[in-house]
Design a protein around this motif. Structure first.
Motif: not given
Lengths: 480, 95
Positions: A169-194
């Motif tokens: 739940a924490y990770l999904k929320q953090l993930h949503q936030i950084v993707v919303y902000l546009g600072v990260c593309d959020g792609n876990l498989e390509e290692g953008s969010f590790r």
């Protein structure tokens, strides 16, 4: 009595930023380019080359810090983290150690499997990524330094989570936030969010933390859950058998679903951090912080709240619509043109998301734009078409890009609400089904559904079902 | 002596230096002397003085997020002892 254990989880997330260039040089950060084509003396670590900080990286750090309720440090510095590995050309990684840019944040998480809680964020710091190593068939390892020096934010949580569900739940929320902000593309498989997970267990009631293992190679939310669940069980079993958990790094093996100790190559960590003399201190003024804050987009948590409170949507709808920014933007554009939030929500969550998924396109490039969809909804609400026919109209617009009114006119989909035209169909149906009529009049009232169905069929779906119902009832009553 | 041969061997290990026994003894004395000098600095009263992170009294040197041409793989690999295609090659690091 059997000892009961409590799980303790802290997470370290590496967020790869979407800046055009690297953190300390002007090389491009584009993914998937040929090996070592995006390198220069700075990111190759050549002697004498000097790093210069990318201002956008600082902006991204401030944004992320504000969105996670951190205090933004007015003064922070960069440090060298010293170790040798072939993917690290300088022999040190430029990072932040003392005085990181963000500290003391938090995220509130909730879920079905646990009570809502606040997870602390210890710090967020800026650093450079290492290069990529390939261990192929050849005798040696191969090094590609395109990724070296790409900007990362490391987000370190407090050990506040007590289950894999809370961690996710924490990770999904953090993930949503950084993707919303546009600072990260959020792609876990390509290692953008590790994510690395520090996991330990302790008997319930014990205050001090158990010895932790650091889990790595977690490149999907599913793997993170599997790895944590496996590790918790492994540690409890080990302790129950009289063993001791050792502090170590363990790699998750997704094929076997287990974590394995990274034996051998790992040395004692002694990074000898010291301030990097090549980089000046960073000072962030209150004006700078205010400017970034003013430009922050509405975040998913705020949207969920607004959808529930102002638009009156159920919590489930609000969560689905706010989860991804492009979906939320589509929904909001639709509501702006057709102010009936629940009907809009039903269509976005149903028809639109299903079609987007089926055709494998992004919602932003959905051919049925919010304006075109608003045209359909308008015709449902003024009874020109039924909800069922509306789906046919939606598909036709997807193909042709025409407006709802054009499609309805061309295909003759206008709902028949003219009682004269319906009377004729009703008479036909009654004449064709004498047995059912007798049974209905004998008290079998659920046959009404059958008659309505027959009339709808005869009208090719275009009859107004409410009107058909009313007229049928009247006509059948006349038979008694 | 504050510094022992064990300390010097540990630091040499971190720096990937292979020292002979004679060098180890020699360097132990030298490092001890250096730290003795630093001890002298510790005699200064630094109460109320903010730790210095940088010798230059400046802050905030930035670049804009604009792509600058890279030097290319061929130039990057020009000084590499070993390369395979456009990769650097190093001794194998995992089994």
């Amino acid at each position: 009595m059997k000892t009961r254990y409590e799980t303790v989880i802290g997470l370290e997330v590496h967020v790869q930023l979407t800046t055009a260039t690297k953190i300390f040089c002007g090389c491009s950060t584009a993914f998937g380019q040929s090996p070592n084509s995006q390198t220069c003396p700075v990111c190759l670590g050549l002697p004498g080359a000097l790093p210069v900080l990318n201002r956008e990286v600082v902006n991204a750090a401030i944004k992320t810090g504000l969105a996670t309720n951190c205090r933004i440090a007015p003064y922070s510095i960069f440090a060298r983290k010293n170790y040798f590995y072939p993917d690290l050309p300088k022999g040190y990684q430029i990072s932040q150690f003392e005085l990181p840019i963000c500290e003391h944040g938090w995220l509130d998480i909730s879920g079905e499997e646990f009570d809502p809680k606040r997870v602390g964020i210890t710090r967020i710091h800026m650093e450079e990524d290492a290069g990529k190593l390939l261990h192929g068939a050849s005798a040696g390892s191969l090094v590609d330094l395109n990724r070296a020096c790409t900007p990362l934010l490391e987000v370190v949580s407090e050990p506040d989570m007590r289950s894999a569900a809370e961690a996710i739940a924490y990770l999904k929320q953090l993930h949503q936030i950084v993707v919303y902000l546009g600072v990260c593309d959020g792609n876990l498989e390509e290692g953008s969010f590790r994510c690395d997970a520090n996991v330990s267990v302790r008997p319930v009631g014990q205050v001090e933390l158990g010895t932790r293992a650091e889990l790595k190679n977690l490149n999907s939310f599913r793997f993170i859950k599997q790895a944590i669940d496996f590790e918790v069980e492994r540690q409890i079993e080990l302790i129950e058998e009289g063993g001791k958990v050792v502090q170590e790094t363990r790699l998750f093996d997704p094929d076997a679903g287990v974590t394995r100790s990274m034996r051998g190559k790992e040395q004692a960590h002694d990074y000898r951090y010291f301030p990097d003399p090549d980089l000046l201190p960073l000072e962030v003024s209150q004006d700078w912080i205010d400017e970034v804050r003013a430009a922050l987009p509405e975040l998913p948590g705020q949207k969920r709240q607004r959808y529930e409170e102002d638009l009156g949507l159920p919590a489930y709808d609000a969560a689905v619509l706010a989860a991804e920014r492009p979906v939320a933007e589509y929904f909001e554009a639709l509501v702006a043109q057709h102010n009936h939030p629940k009907l809009c929500s039903n269509w976005v969550m149903g028809e639109v998301l299903a079609a987007v998924k089926e055709h494998d396109v992004t919602i932003a490039s959905c051919p049925v734009t919010p304006a075109l969809l608003a045209g359909i909804l308008k015709r449902i609400e003024d009874n020109t078409i039924s909800g069922k026919i509306a789906k046919t109209v939606f598909s036709a617009i997807w193909q042709s890009g025409k407006s709802a009114d054009e499609v309805i006119a061309e295909k003759g989909l206008k709902q028949v609400s003219d009682s004269g035209a319906l009377d004729a169909l009703i008479d036909e149906v009654i004449a064709a089904n004498p047995t059912e009529v007798t049974e209905y009049l004998g008290g079998k009232e659920k046959l009404m559904g059958f008659f309505v169905g027959q009339v709808m069929k005869a009208s090719k779906g275009k009859a107004n079902p409410g009107l058909v119902n009313k007229l049928l009832k009247e006509r059948l009553q006349q038979k008694t | 002596m504050k510094i022992t041969e064990k300390d010097v061997a540990y630091v040499a290990g971190l720096a990937r230096l292979a020292l002979s026994p004679d060098e180890l003894t020699d360097l132990t004395g030298k490092m001890d002397a250096m730290l003795g000098y630093v001890d002298k600095l510790n005699q200064l009263n630094t109460d109320g003085i903010v730790p210095t992170a940088h010798a230059v009294p400046m802050a905030n040197a930035f670049r804009d997020d604009q792509v600058v041409a890279s030097i290319g793989a061929a130039a990057a690999l020009a000084n590499a002892p070993l390369g395979v295609e456009d990769y650097f090659q190093v001794p194998r690091v995992i089994e």
